[in-house]
Design an enzyme around this catalytic site. Structure first.
Site, short mmCIF file in Angstrom:
data_model
loop_
_atom_site.label_atom_id
_atom_site.label_comp_id
_atom_site.label_asym_id
_atom_site.label_seq_id
_atom_site.Cartn_x
_atom_site.Cartn_y
_atom_site.Cartn_z
N LYS A 2 58.95 82.63 32.68
CA LYS A 2 58.51 83.06 31.36
C LYS A 2 58.92 82.03 30.31
CE LYS A 2 57.31 86.83 33.51
NZ LYS A 2 58.06 88.05 33.70
N ASP A 23 67.89 92.97 32.22
CA ASP A 23 66.80 92.10 32.67
C ASP A 23 66.19 91.51 31.41
OD1 ASP A 23 64.43 90.92 33.46
OD2 ASP A 23 63.65 92.69 34.50
N TRP A 73 58.64 97.63 33.72
CA TRP A 73 59.62 96.88 34.50
C TRP A 73 60.92 97.66 34.69
CZ3 TRP A 73 58.16 93.44 37.72
CH2 TRP A 73 57.05 92.64 37.46
C1 PLP Z 1 58.11 88.99 34.95
C2 PLP Z 1 59.16 90.00 34.94
C3 PLP Z 1 59.78 90.42 36.14
C4 PLP Z 1 59.36 89.93 37.50
O1 PLP Z 1 59.73 88.61 37.73
P1 PLP Z 1 59.46 87.97 39.17
O2 PLP Z 1 59.93 86.57 39.02
O3 PLP Z 1 57.99 88.09 39.43
O4 PLP Z 1 60.25 88.75 40.15
C5 PLP Z 1 60.81 91.36 36.04
N1 PLP Z 1 61.19 91.85 34.86
C6 PLP Z 1 60.61 91.47 33.70
C7 PLP Z 1 61.08 92.05 32.41
C8 PLP Z 1 59.58 90.55 33.72
O5 PLP Z 1 59.00 90.18 32.56
#
Ligand code: PLP
Length: 382
Positions: free
Chosen positions: A218, A194, A124
């Site tokens: 999540k 993030d 990511w």
């Molecule tokens: C799931 C995830 C994403 C992507 O999220 P979306 O809602 O699909 O854009 C980005 N960064 C991390 C660390 C993730 O776990």
């Protein structure tokens, strides 16, 4: 996940309290979406049919209504309280998941110097850096490579560029199963994280960050929503051409109501954060996360039959990755687990192997049942 399955069975299944509401399988260990807490699912079932106060459905609340304003204010207040967000930070509810933020972060923040540092520890962070490189000069700081090597650049082996407009990390690498164990030191350079997969799994010190973002599916509910927590003073220099829906300053000025927000996802976030408060807040979430992950790691570390893929010092408490002796054995592991209602354990396509995701909606019974299955599987095939 559980929500989607219930909906697929039609309205009757939504109204009827079913075996799914109990403590047994099926359990989804998917990396996204994570399972909603079952108590939240029950509340949502009732509010879908008849929302308290309005008599309508929670699904079609007008975003201009008092009832929806209350949902959103409560979601924000809950986040501010749970995370002890200091004054001077905006909390934004935005569309487009975390991926939209891969672009929004540089569009809003990189203008100050035109350059930024990205700690690249996995799938990511590489994605985030690739998007950002369209908007400025991106320096990638990689962790060590090779089997067993640390993927998170160790403190002391790198230094932030003082000219960077910000330094970006992915606090928990969802695909690779590695997690920052400490907040990196970046001095006067704002730290941007993030936190999609780590968000709300334990207390954090918001003041150490200039900006935190997380997609909701999540730990905070369902897909389509992301939360951005940003120091207000950072939001003044968006690049020319930044679309209004990605412009933090415009969003803050309009209270995230620049256009119709993802209303249902925000109402779900409100109920998830209500539930976290009832459970005892983020300290309780951290303890539950530690208990669940310790059960699985105890299995992974017990013999050598299961092979954890991340170095011990940085392995994730939320996405636990491992492999087995052969791809064939992994296939039968996944097949057998699925047959027992232990679902969605396949690793990320970029990483392979097996991945156990333990978001806050995963009940402890899920981790216990999986650990028992793993013991039994090893007994048969080890
Ligand atoms: C799931 C995830 C994403 C992507 O999220 P979306 O809602 O699909 O854009 C980005 N960064 C991390 C660390 C993730 O776990």
């Amino acid at each position: 996940m559980a929500m989607t399955r219930s909906l697929a069975q039609g309205p009757a299944a939504l109204a009827r309290p079913s075996a799914r509401a109990g403590a047994g399988p099926p359990f989804s260990f998917a990396a996204g979406a994570g399972p909603l807490p079952r108590a939240v699912l029950r509340k949502l079932r009732a509010d879908l049919a008849c929302h308290r106060g309005t008599g309508g459905s929670l699904l079609d609340l007008p975003f201009t209504s008092l009832a929806f304003r209350e949902e959103m204010e409560r979601a924000e207040d809950n986040l501010r309280e749970l995370l002890s967000i200091p004054p001077g930070y905006d909390v934004l509810f935005v569309h487009g998941g975390a991926t939209a933020q891969f672009a929004a972060v540089p569009m809003n923040l990189i203008g100050r110097s035109g350059q930024a540092d990205y700690l690249c520890a996995g799938y990511w962070s590489a994605k985030a850096a690739a998007q950002a490189s369209r908007f400025g000069q991106i320096r990638r700081i990689p962790g060590a490579r090779g089997p067993g090597a640390l993927r998170i650049p160790p403190p002391g082996e790198w230094a932030v560029d003082p000219l960077a407009a910000y330094c970006h990390i992915v606090s928990n690498e969802t695909a690779d199963g590695v997690q920052h164990q400490a907040v990196p030191e970046t001095g006067a350079v704002p730290l941007v994280a993030d936190m999609s997969s780590e968000f709300l799994t334990g207390p954090i010190e918001v003041a150490r960050y200039g900006l935190i973002y997380a997609s909701a599916q999540k730990n905070l509910g369902i897909a389509g929503l992301a939360v951005v927590i940003v120091r207000h003073a950072l939001c003044s220099t968006a690049l020319p051409g930044t679309p209004a829906v990605l412009d933090y300053r415009a969003l803050a000025e309009q209270g995230s109501l620049l256009n119709t927000p993802p209303t249902f996802a925000i109402s779900v976030a409100r109920r998830v954060t209500d539930w976290i408060r009832e459970q005892g807040g983020l300290a309780a979430m951290r303890n539950a996360t530690l208990r669940k992950s310790s059960r699985i790691y105890a299995m992974l570390d017990s013999t050598g039959f299961y092979r954890p893929t991340a170095a011990r010092e940085e392995r994730s408490r939320i996405n636990l990755c491992f492999s087995l002796l052969s791809p064939e054995l992994e296939e039968s592991f996944l097949r057998e687990a699925d047959r027992q209602g232990l679902r969605d354990l396949k690793g990320h396509p970029a990483c392979g192997g097996i991945r156990v995701s333990l978001y806050i909606g995963m009940p402890e019974a899920g981790a216990i049942t999986l650990a028992e299955f793993m013991r039994e599987f090893e007994r048969r095939f080890g």
